[in-house]
Design a protein around this motif. Structure first.
Motif, PDB file in Angstrom:
ATOM      1  N   GLU A   1      -1.842   4.820  -9.826  1.00  0.00           N
ATOM      2  CA  GLU A   1      -1.199   4.131 -10.943  1.00  0.00           C
ATOM      3  C   GLU A   1      -2.151   3.168 -11.628  1.00  0.00           C
ATOM      4  O   GLU A   1      -2.259   3.150 -12.845  1.00  0.00           O
ATOM      5  N   VAL A   2      -2.837   2.357 -10.810  1.00  0.00           N
ATOM      6  CA  VAL A   2      -3.704   1.324 -11.382  1.00  0.00           C
ATOM      7  C   VAL A   2      -5.175   1.716 -11.323  1.00  0.00           C
ATOM      8  O   VAL A   2      -6.047   0.922 -11.665  1.00  0.00           O
ATOM      9  N   LYS A   3      -5.469   2.926 -10.860  1.00  0.00           N
ATOM     10  CA  LYS A   3      -6.841   3.439 -10.749  1.00  0.00           C
ATOM     11  C   LYS A   3      -7.739   2.467  -9.988  1.00  0.00           C
ATOM     12  O   LYS A   3      -8.880   2.223 -10.371  1.00  0.00           O
ATOM     13  N   SER A   4      -7.184   1.890  -8.945  1.00  0.00           N
ATOM     14  CA  SER A   4      -8.000   0.996  -8.125  1.00  0.00           C
ATOM     15  C   SER A   4      -7.297   0.762  -6.793  1.00  0.00           C
ATOM     16  O   SER A   4      -6.133   1.113  -6.634  1.00  0.00           O
ATOM     17  N   ALA A   5      -8.029   0.209  -5.855  1.00  0.00           N
ATOM     18  CA  ALA A   5      -7.434  -0.126  -4.564  1.00  0.00           C
ATOM     19  C   ALA A   5      -7.647  -1.600  -4.300  1.00  0.00           C
ATOM     20  O   ALA A   5      -8.772  -2.054  -4.172  1.00  0.00           O
ATOM     21  N   ASP A   6      -6.551  -2.319  -4.223  1.00  0.00           N
ATOM     22  CA  ASP A   6      -6.652  -3.752  -3.950  1.00  0.00           C
ATOM     23  C   ASP A   6      -6.214  -4.005  -2.509  1.00  0.00           C
ATOM     24  O   ASP A   6      -5.029  -3.937  -2.200  1.00  0.00           O
ATOM     25  N   PRO A   7      -7.163  -4.281  -1.608  1.00  0.00           N
ATOM     26  CA  PRO A   7      -6.789  -4.404  -0.196  1.00  0.00           C
ATOM     27  C   PRO A   7      -5.840  -5.556   0.074  1.00  0.00           C
ATOM     28  O   PRO A   7      -5.125  -5.558   1.066  1.00  0.00           O
ATOM     29  N   HIS A   8      -5.829  -6.551  -0.819  1.00  0.00           N
ATOM     30  CA  HIS A   8      -4.927  -7.683  -0.581  1.00  0.00           C
ATOM     31  C   HIS A   8      -3.513  -7.398  -1.045  1.00  0.00           C
ATOM     32  O   HIS A   8      -2.551  -7.790  -0.414  1.00  0.00           O
ATOM     33  N   LYS A   9      -3.412  -6.738  -2.203  1.00  0.00           N
ATOM     34  CA  LYS A   9      -2.091  -6.662  -2.830  1.00  0.00           C
ATOM     35  C   LYS A   9      -1.399  -5.312  -2.679  1.00  0.00           C
ATOM     36  O   LYS A   9      -0.170  -5.247  -2.768  1.00  0.00           O
ATOM     37  N   ALA A  10      -2.161  -4.245  -2.451  1.00  0.00           N
ATOM     38  CA  ALA A  10      -1.526  -2.924  -2.402  1.00  0.00           C
ATOM     39  C   ALA A  10      -0.467  -2.897  -1.303  1.00  0.00           C
ATOM     40  O   ALA A  10      -0.744  -3.189  -0.153  1.00  0.00           O
ATOM     41  N   GLY A  11       0.746  -2.597  -1.707  1.00  0.00           N
ATOM     42  CA  GLY A  11       1.824  -2.458  -0.724  1.00  0.00           C
ATOM     43  C   GLY A  11       2.280  -3.746  -0.088  1.00  0.00           C
ATOM     44  O   GLY A  11       3.023  -3.718   0.889  1.00  0.00           O
ATOM     45  N   LEU A  12       1.871  -4.895  -0.652  1.00  0.00           N
ATOM     46  CA  LEU A  12       2.239  -6.166  -0.035  1.00  0.00           C
ATOM     47  C   LEU A  12       3.760  -6.339  -0.023  1.00  0.00           C
ATOM     48  O   LEU A  12       4.415  -6.151  -1.033  1.00  0.00           O
ATOM     49  N   PHE A  13       4.310  -6.711   1.101  1.00  0.00           N
ATOM     50  CA  PHE A  13       5.756  -6.915   1.314  1.00  0.00           C
ATOM     51  C   PHE A  13       6.610  -5.666   1.148  1.00  0.00           C
ATOM     52  O   PHE A  13       7.828  -5.738   1.198  1.00  0.00           O
ATOM     53  N   SER A  14       5.960  -4.517   0.913  1.00  0.00           N
ATOM     54  CA  SER A  14       6.796  -3.344   0.647  1.00  0.00           C
ATOM     55  C   SER A  14       7.515  -2.875   1.905  1.00  0.00           C
ATOM     56  O   SER A  14       8.538  -2.209   1.822  1.00  0.00           O
ATOM     57  N   GLU A  15       6.999  -3.244   3.104  1.00  0.00           N
ATOM     58  CA  GLU A  15       7.733  -2.866   4.321  1.00  0.00           C
ATOM     59  C   GLU A  15       9.109  -3.517   4.332  1.00  0.00           C
ATOM     60  O   GLU A  15      10.079  -2.927   4.794  1.00  0.00           O
ATOM     61  N   LEU A  16       9.175  -4.732   3.756  1.00  0.00           N
ATOM     62  CA  LEU A  16      10.463  -5.413   3.777  1.00  0.00           C
ATOM     63  C   LEU A  16      11.470  -4.723   2.856  1.00  0.00           C
ATOM     64  O   LEU A  16      12.639  -4.553   3.203  1.00  0.00           O
ATOM     65  N   ASP A  17      10.989  -4.293   1.670  1.00  0.00           N
ATOM     66  CA  ASP A  17      11.894  -3.576   0.776  1.00  0.00           C
ATOM     67  C   ASP A  17      12.329  -2.252   1.388  1.00  0.00           C
ATOM     68  O   ASP A  17      13.474  -1.830   1.210  1.00  0.00           O
ATOM     69  N   ALA A  18      11.407  -1.613   2.096  1.00  0.00           N
ATOM     70  CA  ALA A  18      11.762  -0.330   2.718  1.00  0.00           C
ATOM     71  C   ALA A  18      12.841  -0.542   3.777  1.00  0.00           C
ATOM     72  O   ALA A  18      13.836   0.187   3.828  1.00  0.00           O
ATOM     73  N   ILE A  19      12.675  -1.562   4.603  1.00  0.00           N
ATOM     74  CA  ILE A  19      13.669  -1.839   5.652  1.00  0.00           C
ATOM     75  C   ILE A  19      15.012  -2.170   5.008  1.00  0.00           C
ATOM     76  O   ILE A  19      16.063  -1.674   5.417  1.00  0.00           O
ATOM     77  N   LEU A  20      14.943  -2.973   3.953  1.00  0.00           N
ATOM     78  CA  LEU A  20      16.169  -3.356   3.250  1.00  0.00           C
ATOM     79  C   LEU A  20      16.896  -2.118   2.721  1.00  0.00           C
ATOM     80  O   LEU A  20      18.120  -1.980   2.868  1.00  0.00           O
ATOM     81  N   ALA A  21      16.132  -1.218   2.126  1.00  0.00           N
ATOM     82  CA  ALA A  21      16.742  -0.006   1.565  1.00  0.00           C
ATOM     83  C   ALA A  21      17.426   0.807   2.658  1.00  0.00           C
ATOM     84  O   ALA A  21      18.532   1.317   2.484  1.00  0.00           O
ATOM     85  N   VAL A  22      16.769   0.908   3.807  1.00  0.00           N
ATOM     86  CA  VAL A  22      17.346   1.677   4.918  1.00  0.00           C
ATOM     87  C   VAL A  22      18.655   1.039   5.368  1.00  0.00           C
ATOM     88  O   VAL A  22      19.655   1.723   5.603  1.00  0.00           O
ATOM     89  N   VAL A  23      18.655  -0.288   5.436  1.00  0.00           N
ATOM     90  CA  VAL A  23      19.864  -0.978   5.881  1.00  0.00           C
ATOM     91  C   VAL A  23      20.982  -0.813   4.851  1.00  0.00           C
ATOM     92  O   VAL A  23      22.129  -0.541   5.198  1.00  0.00           O
ATOM     93  N   ILE A  24      20.628  -0.940   3.576  1.00  0.00           N
ATOM     94  CA  ILE A  24      21.632  -0.723   2.531  1.00  0.00           C
ATOM     95  C   ILE A  24      22.198   0.684   2.663  1.00  0.00           C
ATOM     96  O   ILE A  24      23.385   0.924   2.485  1.00  0.00           O
ATOM     97  N   GLY A  25      21.339   1.623   3.027  1.00  0.00           N
ATOM     98  CA  GLY A  25      21.775   3.008   3.171  1.00  0.00           C
ATOM     99  C   GLY A  25      22.632   3.249   4.402  1.00  0.00           C
ATOM    100  O   GLY A  25      23.095   4.362   4.612  1.00  0.00           O
TER     101      GLY A  25
END
Ligand code: ATP
Ligand code: MG
Lengths: 361, 506
Positions: free
Chosen positions: A264-288
């Protein structure tokens, strides 16, 4: 022995039949999760009247709905892997970090290719395969710690969550490298028949994983291990192998999500890529509706959970609310969605009405 | 028929109690009366509604209709804790204490005597010790609860219950995992409570125990009350007839006198030489032929379950070797044991047996599916066939195969686990307490099934605390004492007396 007379009376009047149907529908998870999504989209529409508008610009569909689906894709992938992990009574906190590692690996390799390296493993196709392999290895690592060394999942994956971003930085030498290769970029920003490519990826993975677990015994065995892994072991189920499998799958999903984000951004940012996304994923599973205590899991509903979160965020962006309130609004909406789905809560709020109607009779 | 309750107000009175679960009427309009100083036993088939009645009285479930009166005043218990505050204490089918805390801590959990805001451990221990001594139980209360036998754990649970100034004490199948001595110990505790004027409700499937301790009996069937009797006025035959709604069919085939010769020339399925594990069990030999039933007797803690675990690969032996069909094998996990045609119905069904949230169908096909592998999925139609076949064969009381197994009554859960292994069609079955918690009717059925399986040529190793049962079906009996094989009985030597003697003395 004493089942006679316990079945519901089959000879029902039509009206009662409809009533039981209504009850069984209204007690299903799909109904309440769907209702939550519907309400949120309705609110979005009220905030911005042209919310559902979709136009074709340069052969690409443009509009809020398309954006929601596009933004949902990487989270949907994470949620799919996370659903199976949670079904085994585990959790995978490392997926965000694995995204960063995999983005770093893909971009670093592809830069070699752009610099003229001719070895076959720098070919874009191989880069993609290698990246997926790296994700699988990350999952394998988690799985072995959990299944064979008996570490608690939250601790085991926390290790990689913390260390992973460091690994990603090592891979990129602490930089955020950018690239131009079209093949890798296509994964994140390609368009096919007007629809962003990540949407296809998420959809295909969802169908594939669903078939994989529901058309084979895997789904049953995963649920069995999640409910009672000791009894499963006694029944001859390879509980350890099942656990390793779900973490590997989660790692693979994170790898693909990492490539989407990098593309998407044509780059890899080791600090920001996917930051906190595990929490959104867990949240989605729980909502489901998949319980953190393991057992029954619902892949489609987890993805619906992702759509709920993203639709809400989309509404917040177009609203006039100050961005600083975003997180609070998000928390409130999530709470409302979870309450809506809780049978106890529904019974609690419907009680006064129930009493009233009983009195009337 | 119904006895006239004395003139005084009953301690606990229940009228028209009704509870419906989705698709099951668990209890319908049940009346029940408990007098002070009575031991009132509830009997009935698996799934008759005994536990449900208890759970309504103690606030685990909310009643749909009916009233509960405690000392003449209406109560509406909202939770077990609330019931306890009202004076109704309960020891459930499974012990609900915390195994990693000490005995004393368990007794006072949640209400420790405080001193300057700190828990006064010394006082806790002193009082706990005294409470237990009142019942002639003298143990070290500072040790972890888990280091004691189930019987002691039960008694600790009771002491915890009654020390909360209980008026009513409810015991749901407290004796199902106890041996003779332990039952006696428990009964003497019950009798001293009775003498203090506490009303006791007891659920049990052991008719001997009913007649040993009960003053009054209430029979439930299909969620309805069938009758209430003084124990002195109710002959055993009538009790069974009321429970089952029909007479118990006596199994016609008499114990085969020539049991040994019958199997003498059938081939050996399993042979074990000097099997041992340090600290678990001393070296033992065992040989089981096809079609042969070997009973395994001994006190609780004598190493019976450990023998089963060792053979099934739950634990590994550190000495000795095993042969299946004459070939040496090295079994390291249940999965490998299953591959060799073994099956184990474990003793602890809640922890080692059922997968609570999964349906009856899924629980039944689980072992077979695990054997067939990940990708060779049984079709839904086949699953339904297997499940329905087994529900019928073992008369598992469930409205349908899709009910989560945790919602079945205790005895029916036990049958589901048995069904799981029967479907997997093993050559060798290890059954650890297969009839525990099972009603008299089903008890006879299960013993029939055991005999039939042996006739079909399956080798069987059966652990049971009920000696009469062991005598009935065993071709040979292996006896354990203090984690050591002490004797093996064969043929005409097998009777309750010889077994008792071997268990008790050198
Ligand atoms: N939580 C529940 N949800 C649905 N059905 C239930 C639930 N608990 C019990 N039942 C049903 O109610 C009926 C009565 O069960 P109960 O546990 O009271 O039987 P029981 O007499 O204690 O049997 P057992 O001797 O086997 O312990 C059974 O058919 C059971 O399946
Ligand atoms: Mg019960």
């Amino acid at each position: 022995m004493n089942v006679e007379g316990q079945q519901a009376n089959p000879a029902k009047s039509g009206l009662e039949g409809i009533k039981t149907l209504a009850i069984s529908v209204s007690s299903s998870r799909l109904f309440w999760t769907g209702l939550a999504l519907f309400i949120i989209l309705l609110v979005d529409l009220m905030i911005s009247p042209n919310f559902f508008e979709i136009r074709l610009v340069n052969d690409r569909l443009v509009g809020s709905i398309v954006n929601i689906l596009d933004n949902s894709a990487p989270y949907a992938l994470l949620a799919i892997g996370m659903t199976l992990v949670i079904a085994t009574k585990g959790i995978d906190l490392s997926v965000g970090a694995v995204m960063a590692i995999c983005a770093a690996v893909a971009v670093t390799l592809i830069k070699q290719y752009e610099a003229g390296a001719t070895e076959f493993y720098y070919q874009p196709g191989f880069v993609i395969l290698i990246t997926i392999g790296v994700g699988a290895i990350c999952g394998l690592w988690n799985g072995i710690l959990i299944a064979f060394l008996n570490l608690q999942p939250i601790i085991a994956t926390l290790i990689l969550m913390v260390a992973g971003r460091g690994v990603a930085q090592l891979i990129t030498n602490g930089q955020s490298p950018t690239f131009t290769n079209d093949t890798l970029a296509f994964i994140g920003r390609g368009v096919v028949w007007g629809v962003p490519f990540p949407i296809y990826i998420a959809f295909v993975v969802l169908i594939f994983v669903t078939l994989l677990v529901r058309r084979t015994a895997l789904g049953l065995l995963i649920e069995s291990v999640g409910v009672n892994d000791r009894a499963s072991y006694y029944a001859g189920i390879q509980a350890n192998a099942i656990k390793v499998f779900v973490y590997v799958l989660s790692g693979v999903c994170a790898a693909i999500a990492g490539m989407i984000v990098a593309g998407e951004v044509k780059s890899a940012d080791p600090h920001k890529a996917g930051l906190f996304s595990e929490l959104d994923a867990i949240l989605a599973v729980v909502i489901g509706g998949t319980s953190l205590l393991g057992g029954r899991f619902y892949l489609f509903l987890s993805v619906m959970g992702v759509l709920i979160i993203q639709s809400m965020l989309a509404g917040l962006y177009v609203s006039t609310l100050h961005p600083t309130t975003n997180l609070v609004v998000k928390a409130v909406v999530v709470l409302a969605v979870l309450l809506l789905q809780s049978p106890e809560f529904r019974r609690f709020i419907s009680q006064p009405f129930g009493k009233l109607s009983r009195r009337r009779r | 028929m119904t006895t006239n309750p004395q003139q005084m107000t009953p301690l606990l009175e229940v009228k028209g109690l009704t509870k419906t679960f989705p698709s099951t009427v668990a209890l319908s309009e049940v009346d029940f009366t408990l007098l002070a100083g009575d031991v009132h036993v509830l009997v009935g088939e698996n799934g008759a509604g005994k536990s449900t009645l208890i759970k309504l009285i103690t606030g685990v479930h909310r009643k749909d209709a009916g009233t509960i009166l405690l000392e003449g005043k209406e109560i509406d218990p909202r939770s077990p804790r609330h019931a306890q505050e009202l004076g109704i204490s309960t020891v459930y089918q499974e012990v609900n204490l915390i195994p990693t805390l000490s005995v004393a801590e368990n007794i006072f959990l949640g209400r420790q005597p405080l001193r300057w805001g700190m828990i006064n451990m010394r006082a806790v221990e002193r009082q706990a010790k005294q409470l237990l001594k009142d019942f002639n139980v003298d143990i070290d209360v500072t040790r972890n609860l888990s280091s004691y036998s189930v019987a002691i754990q039960q008694i600790v649970a009771i002491v915890r219950g009654v020390s909360l100034s209980a008026k009513v004490l409810i015991l749901d199948e407290p004796t199902s995992s106890l041996d003779h001595h332990e039952v006696e110990m428990l009964f003497s505790v019950i009798r001293s409570l009775q003498a203090r004027g506490i009303g006791i409700i007891l659920i049990t499937h052991f008719l001997d125990q009913v007649y040993a301790i009960a003053t009054r009996i209430t029979v439930l069937r299909n969620g309805k009350k069938i009758g209430e009797h003084l124990v002195s006025e109710l002959p055993r035959v009538q009790l069974i007839t009321e429970m089952l709604g029909k007479e118990l069919t006596k199994d016609s085939d008499e114990q085969d006198e020539n049991a040994i010769s019958k199997h003498a020339n059938s081939e050996t399925f399993l042979k074990v030489n000097g099997f041992a594990r340090k600290g678990t069990i001393e070296p033992f030999d065992l040989e089981i032929r096809r079609g042969e039933i070997v009973g395994l007797a001994g006190l609780l803690g004598s190493g019976r379950t450990e023998v089963a675990h060792l053979i099934f690969g739950v634990e590994q032996n550190d000495k000795g070797e095993a042969y299946v069909n004459g070939k040496p094998v090295n079994i390291k996990s249940p999965r490998q044991a299953i591959r060799h045609g073994f099956a184990l119905c474990p003793e602890d069904r809640k922890i080692e047996g059922i997968i609570g949230d999964l349906s009856v169908r899924e629980n039944i096909i689980l072992a077979l599916q695990a054997k067939m592998g990940w990708f060779n999925y049984l079709s839904r139609q086949k699953q339904n066939e297997f499940a329905n076949q087994m529900i019928k064969a073992l008369s598992i009381a469930t409205p349908n195969a899709e009910k989560p197994v945790k919602e079945l009554s205790g005895g029916n859960q036990q049958k589901v686990i048995l069904a799981r292994w029967l479907i997997a069609n093993p050559d060798f079955l290890i059954l650890d307490e297969p009839t525990r918690g099972i009603d008299v009717g089903a008890h006879a059925e299960i013993i029939q099934i055991i005999k039939r399986l042996a006739n079909e040529g399956k080798a069987m190793l059966i652990i049971s605390s009920e000696l009469a049962e062991v005598v009935e079906y065993s071709d040979r009996v292996m006896i354990l004492r203090d984690r050591k094989k002490v004797r093996e009985l064969e043929g005409n030597d097998i009777n309750e007396n010889t077994i008792m003697k071997a268990i008790a003395t050198d």
